[in-house]
Design an enzyme around this catalytic site. Structure first.
Site, short mmCIF file in Angstrom:
data_model
loop_
_atom_site.label_atom_id
_atom_site.label_comp_id
_atom_site.label_asym_id
_atom_site.label_seq_id
_atom_site.Cartn_x
_atom_site.Cartn_y
_atom_site.Cartn_z
N CYS A 3 -14.53 -9.38 -7.24
CA CYS A 3 -13.71 -8.42 -6.50
C CYS A 3 -14.25 -7.00 -6.71
CB CYS A 3 -12.26 -8.50 -6.96
SG CYS A 3 -11.25 -7.21 -6.23
N CYS B 38 -11.52 -4.46 -8.50
CA CYS B 38 -11.11 -4.57 -9.90
C CYS B 38 -11.90 -3.54 -10.70
CB CYS B 38 -11.39 -5.98 -10.43
SG CYS B 38 -10.11 -7.19 -10.02
N HIS C 196 -5.35 -7.36 -10.14
CA HIS C 196 -5.86 -8.04 -8.95
C HIS C 196 -4.78 -8.86 -8.23
CE1 HIS C 196 -9.06 -9.98 -6.54
NE2 HIS C 196 -8.34 -11.08 -6.66
N ASN D 214 -2.55 -3.00 5.03
CA ASN D 214 -2.40 -4.33 5.61
C ASN D 214 -2.23 -5.27 4.43
OD1 ASN D 214 -3.23 -3.29 8.14
ND2 ASN D 214 -5.36 -3.63 7.57
N HIS E 215 -7.20 -7.93 -3.32
CA HIS E 215 -6.77 -6.93 -4.32
C HIS E 215 -5.85 -5.90 -3.63
CE1 HIS E 215 -7.74 -4.90 -8.26
NE2 HIS E 215 -7.02 -3.99 -7.61
N HIS F 199 -4.50 -3.01 -2.02
CA HIS F 199 -5.11 -1.75 -1.61
C HIS F 199 -4.69 -1.38 -0.20
CE1 HIS F 199 -7.76 -4.51 0.56
NE2 HIS F 199 -8.23 -3.49 1.23
N GLN G 132 -5.78 1.72 3.09
CA GLN G 132 -6.91 2.50 3.59
C GLN G 132 -6.41 3.80 4.18
OE1 GLN G 132 -10.09 0.33 5.75
NE2 GLN G 132 -8.68 -1.40 5.71
ZN LIG Z 1 -9.52 -7.26 -7.79
#
Ligand SMILES: [Zn+2]
Length: 361
Positions: free
Chosen positions: A70, A73, A134, A174, A185, A187, A189
């Protein structure tokens, strides 16, 4: 909040945001990364007037990597990721595969002619990591961490709005593979658009019509009307109101407005900022309780902020919606929606609001 600004090996900017004022984030990026040139251009559809970004270089981007690879991470145990630190609270960095970039180059040969309006995709795309964990999701964050995310969004809105040629800063998340998320993970944007996106264009035109017809601000009137007859109100906070819109397009859709109109996140008062984390986490957790046993609800959370040219009329608000209409069933954008932009919603907005109130705790 502590902000640390640094650079990745290929020159992209990386920022850490920490509630812990003593946090030290000075680990260097040791990867041998070559800078990526974004071949990105913005074309204007001569028929609809809508802008479309063509970013042909993004096909090679990271797609559903295994958990031990990932890129979001922290860098640990000799494995180097996009984030050199061994731990972080909130990290923001420029996307390695951006749709829009400051140095983007258009790749159309020759001159396109007067009908075909085209410009390099000279904006900016950033990735916002909400936690080093994660397997978490935004709904799992503490209120303190959600506040750090809010502060990071606000910082980026101020910084990106100040870049030359940026028309609108769009922070969004999203969640869920069903939405098309390519990295699990947690997150979001941020897009800094060098044009006014189609939905914002339509909304600002409506606000201008409303001003012309009634002499008042459209958003002030909408929020007041929803509060006056709260059949679609999900949460009436002290400083924020969450309601299902009158003509909701999605099965479950909530719009969250500060009661006091501000153009963007930088305009929020301390009291408004303090109330937001608890209220937003409450909304996300209600979304996750909508469908028994169907797993986490996929959603899109979209901040609408005033574009540079319409700061006096457009009101900051968050639009949160899911494409899931029942356990195991997704709302697809089929012929009517994709072909005509005409939505058919199978769930009544008043029924959706009732259900969202019922799953509160
Ligand atoms: Zn991750």
């Amino acid at each position: 909040m502590k902000k640390t600004t640094t650079k990745l090996a290929d020159g992209r900017e990386l920022l850490y945001f920490d509630a812990d004022e003593t946090a030290v984030r000075d680990a260097p990026d040791l990867r041998p990364l070559e800078p990526v040139t974004a071949l990105s251009e913005i074309r204007r559809d001569p028929v609809t007037g809508d802008h479309v970004t063509v970013a042909a270089h993004r096909q090679g981007r990271t797609y559903l990597p295994p958990p031990d690879e990932c890129p979001l991470c922290p860098s640990r145990d000799g494995r180097l990721s996009e984030i050199p630190a061994a731990d972080y609270e909130v990290a923001v960095f420029e996307n390695r595969f951006p749709s829009l970039a400051r140095d983007a180059a258009a790749h159309v040969p020759g001159r396109p002619g007067p009908l075909f309006d085209l410009a390099p995709g000279a904006g900016r795309c950033e990735v916002v990591c909400f936690t080093a964990d994660h397997d978490a999701s935004f709904a799992d964050l503490s209120e303190e961490r959600a506040r750090v995310v809010l502060d990071a969004w606000t910082d980026r809105t101020a910084a990106l709005s100040a870049l030359p040629g940026i028309e609108q800063v769009y922070c969004f998340e999203n969640r869920g593979a069903e939405i098309g998320v390519t990295l699990p993970h947690p997150h979001g944007q941020i897009y800094a658009f060098p044009f006014v996106p189609p939905r914002t264009s339509r909304i600002t035109a409506r606000a201008a019509e409303h001003r012309e017809a009634f002499g008042r601000n459209l958003f002030d009137d909408v929020v007041a009307a929803e509060l006056a007859d709260p059949v679609r109100v999900v949460i009436a906070g002290r400083h924020w109101t969450a309601f299902v819109p009158f003509a909701a397009r999605w099965p479950y859709e909530v719009h969250l407005y500060p009661n006091r109109r501000v153009p963007d996140l930088t305009g929020l008062s301390e009291d408004e900022r303090a109330e937001f984390p608890g209220l937003y986490l409450d909304l996300l957790r209600r979304f996750d309780r909508l469908f028994d046993g169907a797993g986490p609800t996929p959603y899109i959370a979209a901040w609408h902020q005033a574009p540079a040219a319409h700061r006096d009329e457009l009101a900051l608000h968050l639009e949160l919606f899911t494409i899931r209409r029942a356990a195991g069933k997704l709302k697809y954008l089929a012929g009517v929606e994709s072909g005509m932009d005409a939505f058919v919603n199978d769930v009544s907005p008043e029924g959706a609001a009732e259900r969202l109130r019922a799953v509160g705790r």
